[in-house]
Design a protein around this motif. Structure first.
Motif, PDB file in Angstrom:
ATOM      1  N   ARG A 316      36.353  32.042  33.602  1.00 16.95           N
ATOM      2  CA  ARG A 316      37.234  31.942  34.756  1.00 16.95           C
ATOM      3  C   ARG A 316      37.851  33.294  35.134  1.00 16.95           C
ATOM      4  O   ARG A 316      37.940  33.658  36.301  1.00 16.95           O
ATOM      5  CB  ARG A 316      38.372  30.948  34.463  1.00 16.95           C
ATOM      6  N   ASN A 318      38.754  37.381  35.350  1.00 15.42           N
ATOM      7  CA  ASN A 318      38.081  38.649  35.589  1.00 15.42           C
ATOM      8  C   ASN A 318      39.042  39.786  35.331  1.00 15.42           C
ATOM      9  O   ASN A 318      40.140  39.822  35.893  1.00 15.42           O
ATOM     10  CB  ASN A 318      37.567  38.698  37.031  1.00 15.42           C
ATOM     11  N   TRP A 319      38.619  40.674  34.498  1.00 13.66           N
ATOM     12  CA  TRP A 319      39.500  41.759  34.061  1.00 13.66           C
ATOM     13  C   TRP A 319      39.574  42.856  35.109  1.00 13.66           C
ATOM     14  O   TRP A 319      38.561  43.293  35.631  1.00 13.66           O
ATOM     15  CB  TRP A 319      38.985  42.311  32.723  1.00 13.66           C
ATOM     16  N   THR A 320      40.808  43.312  35.410  1.00  9.93           N
ATOM     17  CA  THR A 320      40.996  44.388  36.396  1.00  9.93           C
ATOM     18  C   THR A 320      40.593  45.741  35.844  1.00  9.93           C
ATOM     19  O   THR A 320      40.490  46.710  36.588  1.00  9.93           O
ATOM     20  CB  THR A 320      42.486  44.513  36.777  1.00  9.93           C
ATOM     21  N   ASN A 337      44.683  33.381  40.580  1.00 15.34           N
ATOM     22  CA  ASN A 337      43.815  34.334  41.270  1.00 15.34           C
ATOM     23  C   ASN A 337      42.526  34.628  40.518  1.00 15.34           C
ATOM     24  O   ASN A 337      41.647  35.320  41.030  1.00 15.34           O
ATOM     25  CB  ASN A 337      44.559  35.656  41.481  1.00 15.34           C
ATOM     26  N   LYS A 338      42.467  34.195  39.279  1.00 13.93           N
ATOM     27  CA  LYS A 338      41.306  34.440  38.414  1.00 13.93           C
ATOM     28  C   LYS A 338      41.096  35.916  38.096  1.00 13.93           C
ATOM     29  O   LYS A 338      40.015  36.347  37.747  1.00 13.93           O
ATOM     30  CB  LYS A 338      40.017  33.865  39.038  1.00 13.93           C
ATOM     31  N   ILE A 339      42.158  36.703  38.286  1.00 13.26           N
ATOM     32  CA  ILE A 339      42.079  38.135  37.997  1.00 13.26           C
ATOM     33  C   ILE A 339      43.268  38.493  37.118  1.00 13.26           C
ATOM     34  O   ILE A 339      44.378  38.041  37.389  1.00 13.26           O
ATOM     35  CB  ILE A 339      42.190  38.969  39.287  1.00 13.26           C
ATOM     36  N   ALA A 475      23.488  44.388  31.512  1.00 18.31           N
ATOM     37  CA  ALA A 475      24.345  44.219  32.681  1.00 18.31           C
ATOM     38  C   ALA A 475      24.389  45.497  33.501  1.00 18.31           C
ATOM     39  O   ALA A 475      24.620  45.479  34.700  1.00 18.31           O
ATOM     40  CB  ALA A 475      25.755  43.842  32.241  1.00 18.31           C
TER      41      ALA A 475
ATOM     42  N   ASN B  36      20.467  45.113  44.460  1.00 21.73           N
ATOM     43  CA  ASN B  36      21.737  44.771  43.828  1.00 21.73           C
ATOM     44  C   ASN B  36      22.753  44.332  44.871  1.00 21.73           C
ATOM     45  O   ASN B  36      23.767  43.726  44.550  1.00 21.73           O
ATOM     46  CB  ASN B  36      22.292  45.968  43.051  1.00 21.73           C
ATOM     47  N   GLU B  67      26.973  43.209  39.408  1.00 26.22           N
ATOM     48  CA  GLU B  67      27.923  44.298  39.156  1.00 26.22           C
ATOM     49  C   GLU B  67      27.452  45.642  39.685  1.00 26.22           C
ATOM     50  O   GLU B  67      28.236  46.437  40.170  1.00 26.22           O
ATOM     51  CB  GLU B  67      28.120  44.448  37.639  1.00 26.22           C
ATOM     52  N   LEU B  68      26.147  45.893  39.549  1.00 29.83           N
ATOM     53  CA  LEU B  68      25.621  47.180  39.989  1.00 29.83           C
ATOM     54  C   LEU B  68      25.693  47.340  41.501  1.00 29.83           C
ATOM     55  O   LEU B  68      25.657  48.442  42.017  1.00 29.83           O
ATOM     56  CB  LEU B  68      24.168  47.335  39.537  1.00 29.83           C
ATOM     57  N   LYS B  97      39.342  35.321  49.541  1.00 25.17           N
ATOM     58  CA  LYS B  97      40.448  36.286  49.575  1.00 25.17           C
ATOM     59  C   LYS B  97      40.410  37.097  50.856  1.00 25.17           C
ATOM     60  O   LYS B  97      39.350  37.370  51.400  1.00 25.17           O
ATOM     61  CB  LYS B  97      40.348  37.226  48.371  1.00 25.17           C
ATOM     62  N   TYR B 125      39.343  46.348  44.673  1.00 32.55           N
ATOM     63  CA  TYR B 125      39.114  44.912  44.498  1.00 32.55           C
ATOM     64  C   TYR B 125      38.406  44.639  43.181  1.00 32.55           C
ATOM     65  O   TYR B 125      37.455  45.335  42.821  1.00 32.55           O
ATOM     66  CB  TYR B 125      38.266  44.401  45.672  1.00 32.55           C
ATOM     67  N   THR B 126      38.893  43.656  42.431  1.00 30.34           N
ATOM     68  CA  THR B 126      38.202  43.215  41.217  1.00 30.34           C
ATOM     69  C   THR B 126      37.474  41.920  41.548  1.00 30.34           C
ATOM     70  O   THR B 126      38.112  40.907  41.808  1.00 30.34           O
ATOM     71  CB  THR B 126      39.210  42.923  40.086  1.00 30.34           C
ATOM     72  N   PRO B 127      36.152  41.944  41.565  1.00 24.14           N
ATOM     73  CA  PRO B 127      35.423  40.724  41.923  1.00 24.14           C
ATOM     74  C   PRO B 127      35.685  39.618  40.896  1.00 24.14           C
ATOM     75  O   PRO B 127      35.825  39.893  39.702  1.00 24.14           O
ATOM     76  CB  PRO B 127      33.952  41.163  41.867  1.00 24.14           C
ATOM     77  N   THR B 128      35.793  38.405  41.361  1.00 27.25           N
ATOM     78  CA  THR B 128      35.997  37.286  40.435  1.00 27.25           C
ATOM     79  C   THR B 128      34.688  36.564  40.176  1.00 27.25           C
ATOM     80  O   THR B 128      34.631  35.684  39.339  1.00 27.25           O
ATOM     81  CB  THR B 128      37.013  36.284  40.999  1.00 27.25           C
ATOM     82  N   GLN B 129      33.685  36.887  40.917  1.00 25.54           N
ATOM     83  CA  GLN B 129      32.401  36.227  40.715  1.00 25.54           C
ATOM     84  C   GLN B 129      31.292  37.003  41.428  1.00 25.54           C
ATOM     85  O   GLN B 129      31.549  37.779  42.322  1.00 25.54           O
ATOM     86  CB  GLN B 129      32.446  34.818  41.286  1.00 25.54           C
TER      87      GLN B 129
END
Lengths: 645, 626
Positions: A316, A318-320, A337-339, A475, B36, B67-68, B97, B125-129
């Motif tokens: 769930r 996500n790390w900033t 916010n899931k962050i 990844a 990507n 991610e890339l 968002k 921005y930190t992507p959540t998915q």
């Protein structure tokens, strides 16, 4: 951590004499004529003089501040040392920001036998706002040539007197004289920690200043310091530097009441728990209650509960990318916010574990980049993870990484020890170094044909950290790159039918299966075939080539790699020579290598096992380790010879 | 520093909407391959309102697959912002968002530069998915019409494009112009009406990274735009021809910057006193500059295009490429040697100024001294490079000479295959236990000089590490390393004494070892299942080796590698092994790789050539006890 020692400033009356050879504010003909550093003749530059004095002042609005005055004098021996004539100072630029002011910056040169001094004017000073919270002041000293001496002096004013910036004595160039001075009004008490391999001389005296009638002045001095150099397989070079660190322990208010800051582990634990950004966050549960109830419905095994919760938070959240043991937005907002930052994600995780009646606590960690926290302090840490006690021991969790697993932590977390903060207020030291052996198993079934072409099938199984590393590497890899990278790694081979299983199926080991073809594994000379029985999987070079070693060799985790080869030799050939089986071990079973080979009819069977049972090897065992690798590499480079019947 | 700051910016989440058209499932399979990120839609509407103003409206929809691909959201601006916003959707097109202007952050563009006044505004921005889709919209304005945007529908590898559009509206009196490149491989639509032009690209698959392939700019379609009458930081400019553009740059950027004090003038004159040859004078001055300046990157003034005054460089002893080049030019001028400030693209990958499209280009400055029909080129930012040597960073490409009259594009020094040589000469003695002891001398010129000269001034430890990697010899011990940089001859000499235990395998009472101990060309280019791009070898080189091998007495040769002679269009490889007496063998080798560009199908042949070289370089000799 045998290189860390703790100093108690009280009672330490030093013996040092004020006899530094080099003075700030001037340069002599002799200094300018010096052609190389007497400490290290190969150095491009050397610090002749460095002095940092920390004092207390009162701000205009009557707040305590520290003012740190730093003086540096550097000799430049050659062009490769020119970059030492550029200096930058990073500083905190957020609310109640630090203020950095350059008071002097000059270059000295010898012109026709005379010392000529050039001052830097405002034009050579620059300020850059890197982001909302960080500023950089830069200076570029004028008129630098080979042999120049540059010096600069700046002050840093700061409201953050709770923790004084760590002073490092060792640099990547030689240092002739380095002194760190702290002048503290007696209403403040500081804990002093020192680290590294050198012991500074210490002198204490009583003094006074504009803001305090009675102050304790402490002088830490080191002379003729050799440059510090990075080596392979080390964590963070700063961990090995000789350093002084000060952390506020008490403060006497005007009315005489004493405010104690954490100076032992229970009070550190307590003060951290009392932070709104920590303890309060840990005690909240309403925001996740319904989700966790649903998640755990019908589940009774604690192990299963722990896994379900961990997977839930890991997928769930996500790390900033920001590290801290304190929440910024708070767990509720982060959850919605899931962050989140590290604290939000892992305190949330700990709270959920506790909610599920698991014996869970947060564990304070100092990341590899941050160095090692040795003395009881709040500011030595910058990260938090979760721990659960089970019948089978303690299990550690970090849900910020998408690839971490129970007891498989991201590599920045694997940094000696952490402190587990229990409900009853203790701060127990726990090891972060992995104990389980990560395994890598290669099984190769192959055939050589009469032209020396190798065809085979390879199965690889990777567990724990080997699997973790593969997942992290994957990844970061563009599509299709995987096979190409593997071909590159194995040398000149062609890989087909590559299949990878469980790459995203986290707890499971990763299996890889592929076919390989190579026409360069065998040398055919005069009708004889020469080849390595490990085929393309031999370790051909010893990674340890340095002649000596100063710092421990850090593997991060213990491991075992095993390869089994079943090779059919071509019809019409017979074995002329086959290497002998061999076992090599380091004392106390630190590392072990075994090589077992048998030939039967037209088949060769080889089994190779390499075990590294410790994650860190002390530097004094370097020679033994290097020899061990040598034996291994020599064995793995031996060849089988076949001749025609 | 143990002080942690935490920062995080959240958008205001208000009304959440759905955009099913952004669903990831709607992307066609050919655009997913190797991608990507996918640019679903990108439109730039550029309106040039006057010589001193243009506006850009940007609307961009990017689906980030992993991610890339995150770096390709491209939600950032360097120009003055009128409006900026972004919305994030999940893989099915549900809004997750929204970001408003205040959610964007500003920071200095400090990468690679010590000092700069350039600033960038970007989305943190930190992507959540993954996947997710970002819809980004901005409106910016700028007064520097010297820097009109160009159109690169594909600006990166591993990114595919569904649709990309650029529309430019321009006044008729400013001499608007454009030029399209690499259109032959892509279907680009062009529409042109009075004072309007637009280009549309659709359905462009992602480009894969392949080694030895031409740079992206040679592969993807793009269009450059410009004005003949432009303005830069309030100064009118003219870009009708390279000559007029050069004259303008001279007037605006250089004039008034090239004065130094009388004292300095006298000092310079004294230095060159008695010297009449202008090239020798230039060399004295170049070395003087090298000895008393250093490179410090300072990007200030007229968009970072105006050099610091020569008098300031003289006082401070440092500057960036512009300042140091202009300073050298000024000093040369004092002693009557003419030279020209030259704008160029500096990069190890060769990149030209566009011959037939006059616009503000380049990222580096060098100096050109005219000699007869040619030029001597000076790189003024290095304290160690030889006089007249450019190396890989600026060789063989067009540079713009900045002159009051008669300026234009000229090509810099070209390093041909025969210029880039390495001679390796040495011997080694092998004993019955397989140990070797030997010495070797390596002399490098041309581009090989450029690479090796970096070794000068390295510490013993660093050199030790370097040679342990350079030679493919296990258990290597380096007894002595000496490097000599002959700047007059532009030749770099390395002299090495070495030994290694168990160099030879000793199984079965035989000694088996690779004959070529000192210069194996062992790396084989990556194999590609289907090669897409042409093969490009940007520079050639030639290696010549001669090694004497002393073998122990009482041994004879049981087997030795064949002599090779491979000749291909990519180069030649030859080896020769000769036993001159019972204990001495001479090994001679030459390897020549030519530069050139070849069809994609040739890549596999080139790889096979390299494979054959690697194998031959590792060929073994077997000695047996008599």
């Amino acid at each position: 951590m045998k290189n860390i020692y703790i100093l108690f400033v009280v009672g330490f009356i030093g013996l040092y004499a004020d006899a530094q050879e080099y003075k700030f504010g001037k340069a002599t003909v002799q200094e300018l004529q010096q052609k190389f550093s007497p400490i290290d003749s190969t150095a491009d530059a050397a610090i002749l003089y460095k002095r940092e004095v920390v004092k207390f002042i009162l701000s205009s609005d009557n707040y305590w501040k520290t003012i740190t005055e730093t003086e540096v004098k550097i000799k430049i021996y050659n062009k490769n040392g020119y970059h030492h004539a550029n200096f930058e100072k990073y500083y905190y630029d957020g609310p109640n920001k630090d203020e950095v002011v350059f008071l002097a910056a000059s270059t000295y040169n010898l012109v026709n036998g005379e010392v000529v001094k050039t001052d830097l004017k405002k034009e050579g000073q620059f300020t850059i706002q890197k982001n909302k919270y960080t500023g950089i002041k830069r200076i570029a000293l004028p008129n630098v040539t080979e042999g120049s001496i540059v010096e600069y002096k700046y002050t840093t004013e700061s409201y953050r007197f709770e923790s004084i910036d760590t002073y490092y004595f060792e640099e990547e160039i030689p240092v002739e004289w380095s002194q760190f001075v702290v002048k503290v009004p007696i209403i403040f008490g500081y804990n002093v920690t020192a680290g590294g391999s050198l012991m500074p001389e210490i002198k204490s005296e009583v003094g006074k200043s504009k803001v305090a009638d009675s102050e304790k002045w402490t002088f830490f001095t080191l002379t003729k310091i050799k440059p510090i150099k990075a080596e392979s397989y080390i964590s963070n070079l700063n961990n090995y530097k000789t350093l002084i660190n000060l952390e506020l322990s008490k403060y006497v208010k005007y009315d005489g009441t004493v405010i104690k800051y954490a100076s032992d582990w229970p009070s550190v634990a307590k003060s951290i728990f009392n932070l709104d950004s920590f303890g309060k966050q840990l005690n909240k549960s309403s925001y996740f209650k319904s989700d966790i109830d649903a998640l755990l419905a019908g589940v009774s095994s604690p192990e299963e509960k722990a896994n379900l919760i961990f997977n839930f938070v890991q997928s769930r959240m996500n790390w900033t990318g920001y590290a801290s043991y304190q929440c910024y937005e708070g767990v509720e907002k982060a959850y919605a916010n899931k962050i989140g930052n590290v604290a939000e994600i892992n305190l949330m995780l700990t709270a959920m574990f506790r909610y599920a009646k698991l014996n869970a606590d947060p564990v304070l960690v100092s990341t590899v980049d941050n160095g090692i926290a040795v003395f009881p302090s709040r500011t030595g840490f910058n990260y938090v993870i979760a721990a659960i006690s089970t019948e089978n021991g303690q299990i550690l969790y970090d849900a910020t990484s998408k690839f971490s697993q129970p007891n498989i932590l991201p590599k920045h977390v694997i940094n000696w020890t952490g402190r587990r903060l229990t409900k009853n207020g203790t701060a127990e030291e726990i090891s972060l170094m992995p104990k389980m052996i990560s395994k890598n198993f290669n099984s190769i079934v192959a055939k050589l044909d009469q032209n020396g072409v190798l065809n085979g099938n390879v199965k690889v199984q990777s567990t724990d950290y080997f699997a973790h590393n593969l997942r992290e590497a994957n990844a970061q890899r563009a599509k299709e790159k995987h096979i190409e990278d593997l071909e590159k790694k194995l040398g000149n081979v062609e890989i087909n039918d590559y299949v990878i299983a469980n790459l995203n199926d986290l707890p499971k080991p990763i299996s890889e299966n592929y076919n390989l073809t190579s026409n360069s594994t065998v040398d055919i000379i005069n009708g004889k075939m020469y080849f390595n029985p490990l085929l393309v999987f031999a370790t051909s070079y010893n990674p340890f080539t340095d002649n000596e070693r100063k710092y421990p060799i850090n593997y991060r985790y213990p491991f075992q790699t095993r390869s089994v080869v079943n090779l059919d030799i071509p019809a019409g050939y017979a074995i002329e020579f086959i290497p002998q089986s061999k076992v090599v071990a380091m004392p106390d079973n630190v590392a072990k290598y075994s090589y077992n080979i048998v030939a039967k009819d037209n088949q060769i069977q080889l089994s190779v096992i390499f075990e590294m049972n410790k994650s860190v090897i002390p530097a004094d065992e370097y020679e033994t380790l290097k020899r061990f690798y040598n034996e291994m590499v020599t064995k793995e480079n031996e060849k089988i010879i076949l001749h025609k019947i | 520093m143990r002080f942690t700051v935490f920062l995080l910016i959240f958008g205001v989440s208000s009304v959440f909407a759905q955009k099913p058209e952004y669903a990831t499932t709607l992307i066609s399979a050919n655009l997913i391959d190797n991608a990507n990120a996918v640019v679903r839609f990108h439109q730039s509407d550029v309106t040039i309102t006057s010589r001193s103003n243009y506006n850009i409206k940007t609307s961009r929809v990017v689906t980030v697959l992993n991610e890339l691909g995150f770096q390709h959201i491209n939600a950032q601006e360097y120009r003055t912002i009128k409006s900026i916003e972004a919305t994030i959707y999940d893989g099915s097109g549900n809004e997750i968002k929204k970001f408003k202007r205040k959610d964007f952050r500003e920071s200095a563009v400090s990468e690679g530069s010590m000092i700069t006044d350039n600033r960038v505004t970007y989305l943190d921005y930190t992507p959540t998915q993954y996947p997710f889709t970002i819809v980004y919209q901005s409106e910016t304005t700028d007064s520097n019409t010297a820097f009109l945007p160009s159109w690169y529908p594909v600006n990166s590898k591993f990114v595919s494009v569904e649709k990309s559009v650029v529309k430019i509206r321009y006044p008729s009196d400013l001499g608007f112009k454009y030029k399209a490149y690499n259109f032959e491989n892509s279907a680009i639509q062009k529409e042109e009406t009075t004072n309007n032009i637009s280009f549309t690209a659709q359905n462009i698959a992602a480009i894969k990274d392949e080694s030895y392939s031409p740079s992206l700019e040679k592969l993807v379609p793009y269009v450059l735009f410009g004005l003949e009458k432009f303005r830069l930081e309030g100064v009118d400019g003219d870009a009708k021809s390279w000559e007029s553009f050069s004259a303008w740059q001279y007037n605006v950027l250089l004039s008034g910057t090239d004065e130094v004090s009388i004292e300095t003038q006298n000092k310079i004159k004294a230095l060159t006193n008695g010297e009449t040859d202008p090239i020798k004078k230039a060399k004295i001055i170049y070395e003087y500059v090298q000895n008393r300046t250093r490179y410090v990157s300072i990007q200030l003034g007229i968009g970072g295009w105006k050099p610091m005054k020569a008098s300031d460089v003289d006082r401070l002893g440092y500057g960036d490429c512009k300042a140091l080049t202009n300073y050298t030019r000024t000093l040369l001028n004092v002693v009557g040697v003419p030279s020209y400030y030259a704008v160029i693209w500096g990069d190890r990958e060769k990149k030209n100024m566009e011959q037939d499209f006059v616009s503000t280009e380049g990222n580096h400055i060098i100096l050109a001294i005219p000699v007869e029909n040619n030029f001597i080129w000076l790189e003024c930012t290095s304290q160690s490079i030889p006089f007249g040597f450019l190396g890989l960073f600026t060789d063989d490409r067009l540079a713009l000479l900045i002159k009051p009259t008669g300026g234009g594009l000229v090509r810099t020094q070209i390093y041909k295959t025969d210029d880039n040589t390495q001679y390796t000469k040495g011997k080694y003695t092998i004993d019955p236990t397989g140990n070797i002891i030997g010495n070797v001398e390596i002399k490098s010129k041309g581009t090989q000089y450029d690479t090796k000269s970096a070794l000068q001034g390295r510490s013993n430890d660093e050199l030790d590490q370097f040679y342990k990697n350079y030679f493919t010899i296990n258990n290597l011990k380096l007894d002595k390393i000496a490097v000599v940089n002959d700047k007059d001859k532009v030749e770099f000499t390395e002299t090495i004494l070495l030994k290694a235990d168990r160099y030879a395998n000793t199984e079965n009472a035989r000694l088996m070892f690779a004959v070529n101990a000192f210069n194996q060309f062992s790396q084989i280019p990556q194999r590609y299942r289907s090669r897409i791009h042409p093969l490009e070898i940007s520079r050639g080189f030639a290696d010549y080796d001669e090694i004497t091998i002393a073998i122990p007495e009482g041994y004879s040769i049981d087997a030795k590698p064949n002599n090779y002679n491979l000749e291909t269009k990519f180069g030649t490889y030859k080896t020769e092994i000769e036993q001159i007496n019972p204990t001495q063998i001479i090994y001679k080798r030459s390897l020549i790789i030519n530069s050139g560009r070849f069809e994609p199908v040739e890549y596999e042949n080139y790889r096979k050539f390299r494979e054959a070289i690697a194998k031959a370089d590792n060929a073994k000799m077997v000695l047996v006890k008599i």
